[in-house]
Design an enzyme around this catalytic site. Structure first.
Site, mmCIF file in Angstrom:
data_model
loop_
_atom_site.group_PDB
_atom_site.id
_atom_site.type_symbol
_atom_site.label_atom_id
_atom_site.label_comp_id
_atom_site.label_asym_id
_atom_site.label_seq_id
_atom_site.Cartn_x
_atom_site.Cartn_y
_atom_site.Cartn_z
ATOM 1 N N GLY B 248 24.922 45.091 36.770
ATOM 2 C CA GLY B 248 23.824 44.753 37.674
ATOM 3 C C GLY B 248 24.262 44.742 39.123
ATOM 4 O O GLY B 248 23.546 45.200 39.986
ATOM 5 N N ILE B 475 27.478 40.119 31.920
ATOM 6 C CA ILE B 475 26.969 41.321 32.593
ATOM 7 C C ILE B 475 28.012 42.434 32.602
ATOM 8 O O ILE B 475 27.987 43.321 33.451
ATOM 9 C CB ILE B 475 26.492 40.987 34.016
ATOM 10 C CG1 ILE B 475 27.629 40.386 34.864
ATOM 11 C CG2 ILE B 475 25.327 40.023 33.962
ATOM 12 C CD1 ILE B 475 27.255 40.232 36.339
ATOM 13 N N THR B 477 31.284 41.559 32.439
ATOM 14 C CA THR B 477 32.476 40.992 33.072
ATOM 15 C C THR B 477 33.425 40.321 32.091
ATOM 16 O O THR B 477 34.582 40.105 32.417
ATOM 17 C CB THR B 477 32.046 39.951 34.110
ATOM 18 O OG1 THR B 477 31.121 39.058 33.483
ATOM 19 C CG2 THR B 477 31.374 40.608 35.290
ATOM 20 N N ASN B 635 41.314 35.055 31.697
ATOM 21 C CA ASN B 635 41.624 36.203 30.841
ATOM 22 C C ASN B 635 42.276 37.267 31.717
ATOM 23 O O ASN B 635 41.628 37.872 32.577
ATOM 24 C CB ASN B 635 40.344 36.745 30.180
ATOM 25 C CG ASN B 635 40.630 37.869 29.193
ATOM 26 O OD1 ASN B 635 41.390 38.792 29.483
ATOM 27 N ND2 ASN B 635 40.023 37.788 28.016
ATOM 28 N N GLY B 706 36.457 31.896 39.655
ATOM 29 C CA GLY B 706 35.573 33.076 39.537
ATOM 30 C C GLY B 706 36.133 34.242 40.317
ATOM 31 O O GLY B 706 36.751 34.079 41.362
ATOM 32 N N GLU B 709 33.624 38.936 42.673
ATOM 33 C CA GLU B 709 33.227 39.476 43.970
ATOM 34 C C GLU B 709 34.349 39.604 44.993
ATOM 35 O O GLU B 709 34.337 40.496 45.830
ATOM 36 C CB GLU B 709 32.092 38.615 44.541
ATOM 37 C CG GLU B 709 30.783 38.954 43.862
ATOM 38 C CD GLU B 709 29.740 37.883 43.968
ATOM 39 O OE1 GLU B 709 30.020 36.744 43.531
ATOM 40 O OE2 GLU B 709 28.652 38.161 44.472
#
Lengths: 342, 751
Positions: B248, B475, B477, B635, B706, B709
């Site tokens: 996406g 998505i 990931t 991971n 996270g 991005e």
């Protein structure tokens, strides 16, 4: 997708008969019949509603998939030979390296596996204003105008052979190599067989950009016959683009030379990405023959190819880029530099 | 690709074997075999197909719409348009309420046209081909108005409107004038289109006033809530499914007009409807990264310390909504500077509403900032690497907060060392290799770490398996996999016996998959739910007739897929449940959004080598070395994949990507995969990613921040800085195409 009749032909005559000859009167765009080979152009444009044939004659069952060496040294390529098969054929890689390289520089593996020799010759332009089905486009709707002039014209628009009616480049790499090699297009139609000089096959847009080629209604390309290879020639295709694969040429050159020491005896130069048809550059060839190979010479002669160029809002860079494609290709071919470095 | 760079992160966090391991994706086999079902793979009985009629003008009104010919076409069920469409209601579009949509105008709301490619009619037929064929027979006449085609036209026509995310401290203007070194430069970035492989698609049907919709969505809960407002019905009567989406990049965060239209016409027709957005309209009606113009004014003292920084950004938005691309979001806190101003403004153009695209704000913003920092370093006569080390912020000066964990100096130094920055000859064009001129460039990268509220459910089942569910999404990931790792980490149940279900709004509310917050948001909730399930298990075990009826629950420990008492007695979960005649021990949990005690951010640096062959005007990226500080890596495989993919996308941003609009009519011209260029395999350089792996346990128990991005931020600037080093040309407008680097380009003789 609009509805159309579909016929599958098992031979050339049957295909021509199924096709008929009253098509294309309306500018090859709407109505009439179309031959389906690999489909990589036709099916795209039908799905986009840009081509609207009433009938599709599938010629995948027509046995035109042989490559044969003729007694006079020429190479006769069946129209249904795929781009992949042609690029990998040993006679092509040995005698026409420029053609093999040009084919492999085009499209993607998947497309090359489907695309055919005849279909590649018949490839249509990538101009977005042609393909959008909406903008003014003299090729799609004669008389409507050319939206590319004054629009976005950086990548797939030409600086050579353009007119007020159309500035789209011919997108093929294969055809640029064939233009340099010299070839004959064998066609068969309702009135029988004939031959068309490859240089005469693709038409300049002039004020009739809807007329793209020399085929008469109903005629089918059966073979492309390459001129016999030049003895002791070196050849190479150099394609310049933004990304390194899967993009049409911004500028490309197909060059064939024979050398006597450092003297260029014969030269054949054709350009892609810059012209409205596969662009042979005889003025460059003449300026090379008999001269001592040097980068200075190449830079000088390359300019001549663009003496009559017209730059549009976003593609003026193609004039120097096209020259670079010529110069680097000649340098590599004449100085024994590893041509794969480019 | 190197994988030997993990630090021994020992911030006191526990470190189970499965957390951090390079566990293969548990959904991989389903994807490879085609079992994974995407939105358009759902083919319920009696399905009909919708195909849009899209505006061919960018501004104006539909003056006449003739549908009679289309209605006569084979298989046509109905033709909808603004004069024939059910009444719907707008969503308040609140992020806080969880019902955000990006384009607030409803499809077919009126006859107005705001952008080319806007839905003006919708044909429903028995097959996709019949719907498309009939759509082309709908005749639309427009009363066209002159369209505003780009940012400059917008600013000229109606100026700008103040946006959000602005910030000021000190007095940037006063400290700019008279500073030892100053720069004042303007950067431009074009519209980029997300272009996920899977096109937007919706398949919807209604049973007894219950709407079921399979939608290519990065946020099933928000989609459900928005549809609830739009259809004025309780959210409980709507289920949104997105078990798989084919990427996406932000374009699928919020519900777009096609999904609303699909649900609406399905209800009208009383049968399932499927709609796939055609590729050309992926460039118009499902969002894009907007065009930006950014002015950067920087000043340093004589030693090269920043004394003033202003980052003023304008981005294009639509006529229907204000979308702010917060280009200065990172600028506020990356560098230490007492006098700093960040401002965002928008200007309206005739394009669809923009939306978040991977690292919104930061990606174009850091192109500008990190290019400008190089220009500033140059003006101050300082090596660009040293300049950054001298000026990195040690605390978040915009919020006056400590960073929870910040290893940007180590990231920068390690990547620099591995890349070989010390070998850089600073003289422009001085590093040659055969025909190529080599350029080295670098840039910092940065992204805020966010964590949302989350619910989750975990069951330990009588068959010895575990089941976890959360209404977040994978998505592409790796969310399925890291959730399974978490369940396994807490319960000790092997990962191949953990089933994970995501992408269904009927599961406990989970986060939108965006903002790089899915990992930090979801994992703590899953872990808490798993512990709750274990607590339940212990109660069962210690109850009447339980396997540990004589023990206290607190005395039992989890071991080897069961419970163990102090005396070493071991009983499996399966046997405990069997003894109690229960099917499962279930746990549900809620975890809260991040607190505001610290500034939570991820950090890193990119080092890029470009090669420029002036003889054929060929520019390529040869090497990218990146070091990324994102907290704990959950991971190794999927994390590295995220950064590598973001690096490739950043190369595309730097060299290729731009949606080109015809300035005469605002029509996107290169609206397909052949002409909208993204990197292909042949463009991909050597990529070396160092993952620092320092757990940020102030942020959450797993210490993960996270990673989706940050990898794209700064990359285009590192490329631009390397291009400048190689060529001496400072390209301030993306993408950096060869024609911008060529000498002696003649003037155009015609248009």
């Amino acid at each position: 997708m609009r509805h159309f009749d579909y016929a599958r032909a098992d031979g050339t005559r049957a295909a021509i008969q199924a096709h008929g000859s009253d098509d294309e009167a309306a500018g090859y765009q709407t109505g009439g019949a179309a031959y389906l080979a690999g489909g990589t152009t036709l099916l795209d444009l039908v799905k986009l509603d840009v081509m609207q044939p009433d009938k599709i004659v599938d010629i995948n069952g027509v046995a035109l998939d042989e490559i044969e060496r003729l007694d006079d040294g020429r190479l006769r390529i069946g129209a249904m030979v795929t781009n992949t098969a042609l690029a990998r054929d040993e006679r092509v890689t040995a005698d026409y390296a420029v053609l093999s390289q040009a084919l492999l520089a085009g499209a993607s593996t998947q497309l090359r596996n489907k695309a055919t020799t005849g279909g590649n010759v018949m490839q249509r332009v990538r101009c977005p204003y042609f393909r959008d089905g909406v903008s003014d486009c003299n090729k799609r709707e004669p008389g409507s105008g050319c939206a590319a002039i004054g629009g976005v014209n950086r990548s797939v628009h030409a600086v050579l052979g353009t007119s007020e009616s159309c500035i789209a480049t011919h997108p093929s790499d294969m055809c640029v190599a064939m233009a340099a090699i010299g070839a004959t297009v064998e066609v068969e139609g309702p009135d029988g067989k004939r031959e068309i000089d490859f240089a005469e096959f693709h038409l300049l847009p002039g004020d009739t950009p809807e007329q793209e080629h020399a085929l008469k209604p109903g005629e089918l390309i059966t073979h492309v016959v390459l001129d016999a290879p030049m003895q002791n020639a070196r050849s190479s295709y150099l394609k310049l683009r933004d990304r390194q694969s899967y993009q049409f040429a911004l500028a490309s050159s197909a060059v064939i030379v024979t050398l006597d020491g450092n003297t260029i005896r014969k030269a054949r130069v054709a350009l892609g990405g810059v012209g409205t048809k596969p662009w042979r550059a005889p003025e460059v060839e003449a300026a090379l023959e008999g001269k001592q190979a040097s980068e200075a010479l190449f830079a000088d002669v390359a300019k001549r190819a663009f003496d009559n160029a017209t730059a549009y809002a976003h593609n003026a860079y193609k004039i120097p880029l096209g020259q670079q494609a010529i110069v680097r290709n000649l340098v590599d071919l004449t100085q024994s530099v590893d041509p794969t470095a480019a | 690709m190197s994988n030997d760079n993990r630090s021994d992160g020992t911030d006191g966090a526990k470190r189970g074997g499965i957390i951090g391991a390079g566990v293969p994706r548990i959904d991989g086999p389903d994807k490879l075999s085609g079992r994974a079902n995407y939105a358009a793979d759902n083919l319920p009985p009696n399905l009909s197909y919708a195909y849009g009629v899209f505006s061919t003008v960018a501004s104006g009104t539909v003056s006449r719409l003739s549908v009679e010919e289309a209605r006569q076409m084979p298989g046509v069920v109905d033709v909808f348009h603004h004069g024939h469409f059910p009444t719907l209601y707008r969503s308040p579009s609140s992020f806080a309420q969880g019902n955000k949509v990006e384009e607030t105008r409803l499809p077919f709301e009126d006859e107005r046209v705001y952008y080319e490619g806007q839905f003006v009619a919708l044909v429903v037929a028995d097959t996709f081909d019949n719907a498309r064929a009939a759509a082309r027979r709908v005749k639309v006449d427009y009363s066209a108005e002159s369209a505003i085609a780009n940012l400059e036209q917008g600013v000229q026509a109606h100026g700008t409107k103040k946006g959000s995310g602005n910030h000021a401290r000190g007095d940037a203007a006063a400290n700019f004038d008279g500073a030892a070194h100053t720069i004042d430069v303007t950067y431009r970035t074009p519209v980029e289109t997300h272009n996920p492989m899977e096109m937007h698609a919706s398949t919807a049907w209604w049973d007894d006033d219950h709407l079921t919709i399979f939608d290519a969505s990065q946020g099933v809960v928000v989609a459900r809530n928005a549809l609830s407002k739009i259809f004025a019905m309780p959210p409980e009567r709507i289920t949104v499914h997105a078990p798989y989406i084919g990427s996406g990049f932000g374009s699928k965060l919020w519900t777009w007009p096609h999904a609303i239209a699909t649900a609406a016409v399905s209800r009208e027709l009383g049968r399932p409807v499927q709609l796939v957005v055609p590729r050309p309209q992926m460039f118009t009606t499902t969002g894009h990264r907007p065009e930006t113009r950014q002015r950067l004014r920087l000043a340093t003292d004589a030693s090269g310390k920043l004394v003033s920084l202003r980052h003023e950004s304008i981005n294009t938005t639509s006529f229907t909504d204000q979308y702010v691309e917060t280009c200065g979001s990172v600028t506020k806190s990356l560098y230490s500077c007492p006098n700093l101003t960040v401002s965002h403004e928008t200007t309206r153009v005739n394009r669809g509403t923009p939306t978040s695209m991977r690292a919104p704000g930061a990606a174009p913003g850091l192109f500008a900032l990190e290019s400008a920092v190089d220009e500033m370093a140059d003006a101050a006569g300082v090596d660009p690497l040293q300049f950054r080390l001298d000026n990195y912020a040690e605390r978040d000066e915009s919020q006056d907060l400590e960073f929870s964990s910040n290893h940007i100096v180590e990231a920068t130094n390690r990547a620099a060392e591995k890349f070989g920055w010390a070998n850089r000859n600073p003289e422009v064009g001085s590093m040659k290799d055969g025909r190529e001129i080599v350029g080295y460039g670098m840039a910092a990268c940065n992204w805020e770490a966010m964590k949302m509220a989350c619910d989750a459910r975990v069951s330990i089942r009588a068959d010895g398996t575990a089941f976890a569910s959360c209404a977040t999404q994978d998505i592409g990931t790796g969310t399925y996999t890291i959730v399974a790792q978490t369940v396994s980490d807490v319960t000790g149940i092997p990962i191949d016996r953990v089933t994970v279900k995501l992408g269904d709004s009927s599961y406990p509310d989970g986060p939108v998959s965006g903002g790089s917050w899915a990992t930090a948001t979801t994992l703590p909730a899953i872990a808490k739910a798993a512990r709750a399930a274990l607590d339940e298990m212990k109660r069962y075990a210690t109850g009447d007739n339980g396997a540990f009826a004589d023990s206290e629950a607190d005395a039992l420990e989890v071991a080897d897929g069961g419970l163990r008492s102090a005396d070493g007695t071991q009983t499996s979960f399966a046997d405990i449940l069997k003894a109690a005649r229960y099917g499962s021990a279930d746990g549900e949990a809620h975890t809260d959004a991040a607190d505001s005690e610290y500034s939570y951010r991820s950090f890193g640096a990119h080092f890029v080598e470009v090669r420029w062959d002036p003889g054929i005007s060929r520019l390529r990226v040869a090497r990218v070395f990146s070091a990324i500080d994102v907290g704990r890596v959950i991971n190794e495989t999927t994390a590295r994949n995220q950064v590598e993919g973001a690096v490739v996308m950043g190369i595309g941003m730097g060299l290729f990507e731009a949606t080109e609009y015809d300035e005469r009519n605002a029509r996107p011209v290169n609206n397909n995969y052949a002409e909208y260029l993204v990197p292909v395999h042949a463009d991909q350089p050597e990529i070396d990613v160092i993952l620092l792996d320092y757990p940020d346990t102030k942020f959450n128990e797993y210490g993960a921040r996270g990673i989706g991005e940050i990898g794209i931020t700064g990359l285009a600037a590192a490329v631009a800085n390397a291009v400048h080093h190689a060529t001496g040309k400072r390209i301030r407008e993306l993408p950096i195409t060869l024609d911008k680097l060529m000498e002696d380009v003649p003037q155009a003789r015609s248009a």
